[in-house]
Design a protein around this motif. Structure first.
Motif, mmCIF file in Angstrom:
data_model
loop_
_atom_site.group_PDB
_atom_site.id
_atom_site.type_symbol
_atom_site.label_atom_id
_atom_site.label_comp_id
_atom_site.label_asym_id
_atom_site.label_seq_id
_atom_site.Cartn_x
_atom_site.Cartn_y
_atom_site.Cartn_z
ATOM 1 N N ARG A 226 49.210 40.636 13.365
ATOM 2 C CA ARG A 226 47.825 41.129 13.266
ATOM 3 C C ARG A 226 47.280 41.037 11.854
ATOM 4 N NH1 ARG A 226 49.052 46.656 16.239
ATOM 5 N NH2 ARG A 226 51.145 46.039 15.543
ATOM 6 N N ALA B 44 58.954 52.887 8.468
ATOM 7 C CA ALA B 44 58.324 51.576 8.591
ATOM 8 C C ALA B 44 57.665 51.184 7.274
ATOM 9 C CB ALA B 44 57.290 51.600 9.713
ATOM 10 N N ASN C 8 65.281 46.439 5.336
ATOM 11 C CA ASN C 8 65.558 45.516 6.438
ATOM 12 C C ASN C 8 64.432 44.492 6.497
ATOM 13 O OD1 ASN C 8 64.599 45.591 9.800
ATOM 14 N ND2 ASN C 8 66.348 44.410 9.117
ATOM 15 N N GLN D 266 56.820 40.555 12.176
ATOM 16 C CA GLN D 266 56.126 39.288 11.880
ATOM 17 C C GLN D 266 54.701 39.477 11.379
ATOM 18 O OE1 GLN D 266 57.368 35.932 14.727
ATOM 19 N NE2 GLN D 266 57.517 37.764 15.982
ATOM 20 N N LEU E 280 62.049 49.615 7.371
ATOM 21 C CA LEU E 280 61.932 48.552 8.373
ATOM 22 C C LEU E 280 60.776 47.632 8.016
ATOM 23 C CD1 LEU E 280 62.438 50.685 11.614
ATOM 24 C CD2 LEU E 280 64.159 49.365 10.339
ATOM 25 N N GLY F 1 62.401 43.277 17.673
ATOM 26 C CA GLY F 1 61.696 44.545 17.520
ATOM 27 C C GLY F 1 62.404 45.495 16.576
ATOM 28 N N PRO F 2 61.802 46.669 16.371
ATOM 29 C CA PRO F 2 62.337 47.597 15.368
ATOM 30 C C PRO F 2 63.772 48.056 15.615
ATOM 31 C CG PRO F 2 60.405 48.537 16.477
ATOM 32 C CD PRO F 2 60.512 47.117 16.918
HETATM 33 N N1 LIG Z 1 63.931 44.275 12.025
HETATM 34 C C1 LIG Z 1 62.840 44.126 12.760
HETATM 35 N N2 LIG Z 1 61.812 44.959 12.578
HETATM 36 C C2 LIG Z 1 60.711 44.764 13.315
HETATM 37 C C3 LIG Z 1 60.615 43.724 14.258
HETATM 38 N N3 LIG Z 1 59.392 43.787 14.837
HETATM 39 C C4 LIG Z 1 58.761 44.831 14.258
HETATM 40 N N4 LIG Z 1 59.543 45.416 13.336
HETATM 41 C C5 LIG Z 1 59.228 46.570 12.495
HETATM 42 O O1 LIG Z 1 58.770 47.618 13.322
HETATM 43 C C6 LIG Z 1 57.682 48.312 12.718
HETATM 44 C C7 LIG Z 1 56.488 48.262 13.641
HETATM 45 O O2 LIG Z 1 56.175 46.914 13.781
HETATM 46 P P1 LIG Z 1 54.918 46.362 14.572
HETATM 47 O O3 LIG Z 1 53.657 46.915 13.993
HETATM 48 O O4 LIG Z 1 55.137 46.530 16.026
HETATM 49 O O5 LIG Z 1 55.063 44.807 14.257
HETATM 50 P P2 LIG Z 1 54.673 44.074 12.946
HETATM 51 O O6 LIG Z 1 55.508 42.864 12.840
HETATM 52 O O7 LIG Z 1 54.713 45.011 11.784
HETATM 53 O O8 LIG Z 1 53.164 43.672 13.191
HETATM 54 P P3 LIG Z 1 52.509 42.835 14.423
HETATM 55 O O9 LIG Z 1 53.223 41.522 14.530
HETATM 56 O O10 LIG Z 1 51.089 42.702 14.014
HETATM 57 O O11 LIG Z 1 52.703 43.684 15.651
HETATM 58 C C8 LIG Z 1 57.473 47.638 11.363
HETATM 59 O O12 LIG Z 1 58.193 48.393 10.415
HETATM 60 C C9 LIG Z 1 58.083 46.263 11.541
HETATM 61 O O13 LIG Z 1 58.574 45.717 10.331
HETATM 62 C C10 LIG Z 1 61.754 42.849 14.435
HETATM 63 O O14 LIG Z 1 61.763 41.931 15.249
HETATM 64 N N5 LIG Z 1 62.825 43.097 13.647
#
Ligand SMILES: Nc1nc2c(ncn2[C@@H]2O[C@H](COP(=O)(O)OP(=O)(O)OP(=O)(O)O)[C@@H](O)[C@H]2O)c(=O)[nH]1
Length: 195
Positions: free
Chosen positions: A16, A99, A50, A13, A9, A75-76
């Motif tokens: 952070r 992830a 993904n 975005q 995954l 989201g994930p």
């Molecule tokens: N496909 C998909 N994966 C997501 C999405 N948002 C988060 N993820 C995945 O979910 C996991 C946890 O993500 P987060 O840490 O919440 O979000 P992030 O985009 O990695 O980082 P932040 O924007 O800083 O929160 C990571 O593997 C991300 O790639 C989304 O909208 N679509």
């Protein structure tokens, strides 16, 4: 349950981290993503990534790149759905997700998830450490993909709300640090020290 496919995954975005692809940031002699691939690939029957946007930036990985089908960074779970849709085209019954920002996850992730699901008689399993559940490290059945699509289209975003509706086993791992994920530049410095 047959040997599952793996889906990494990387569709978030990374706000952070200031945007971009966290997975492509250097870590040790590779990237965060190369550590994830090295851990997941030996545990699964095939692997896809993904990610959203131009897939050409991942061309060097020689992996199928699958984008979210739900608009607007849902989201994930949106990445899980993309993975399940890909798995259906491969005739696979299950995927395991990891992830892209978590370089040190357990090398026995997949067998432990499979065992937990078998023991509990469920189709879904999530990883758990003493700190709590890790919803991006899970076992997911292809057969539930239309249910997941409907839930996402209804606005559901929280992973455990959906998993708990369907019965979800947990695979217990003793070490929280194995699921250390890189969210900020400071985390990346810490990850270098953990190598
Ligand atoms: N496909 C998909 N994966 C997501 C999405 N948002 C988060 N993820 C995945 O979910 C996991 C946890 O993500 P987060 O840490 O919440 O979000 P992030 O985009 O990695 O980082 P932040 O924007 O800083 O929160 C990571 O593997 C991300 O790639 C989304 O909208 N679509």
């Amino acid at each position: 349950m047959k040997h599952p496919l793996g889906v990494i995954l990387a569709g978030g975005q990374a706000t952070r981290m200031g945007g971009g692809d966290k997975g492509l940031l250097p870590l040790g002699s590779g990237t965060i993503l190369s550590h994830v691939i090295d851990r997941l690939e030996p545990q699964v029957a095939g692997l896809a990534l993904n990610a959203n946007g131009d897939p050409a930036r991942f061309a060097h990985l020689n992996l199928p790149v699958i984008a979210d089908s739900i608009d607007g960074f849902a989201g994930p779970l949106s990445g899980v759905l993309a993975g399940l849709d890909w798995a259906a085209t491969q005739g696979a019954s299950h995927i395991v997700t990891a992830a892209a920002d978590t370089p040190f996850f357990p090398c026995d992730l997949v067998p432990r998830l499979l065992q937990a699901a078998e023991d509990a008689g469920t189709q879904i399993a999530l990883s758990r450490t003493p700190d709590g559940r890790h919803p991006t490290f899970g076992l997911w059945p292809t057969v539930l993909r239309d249910d997941l699509r409907a839930a996402l289209n209804d606005g559901l975003r929280k992973v455990v709300l959906w998993t708990d509706q369907h019965g979800c086993a947990t695979a217990a791992f003793p070490d929280d640090s194995a699921f250390f994920n890189v969210n900020t530049p400071q985390d990346l410095v810490q990850a270098e020290h953990m190598l």
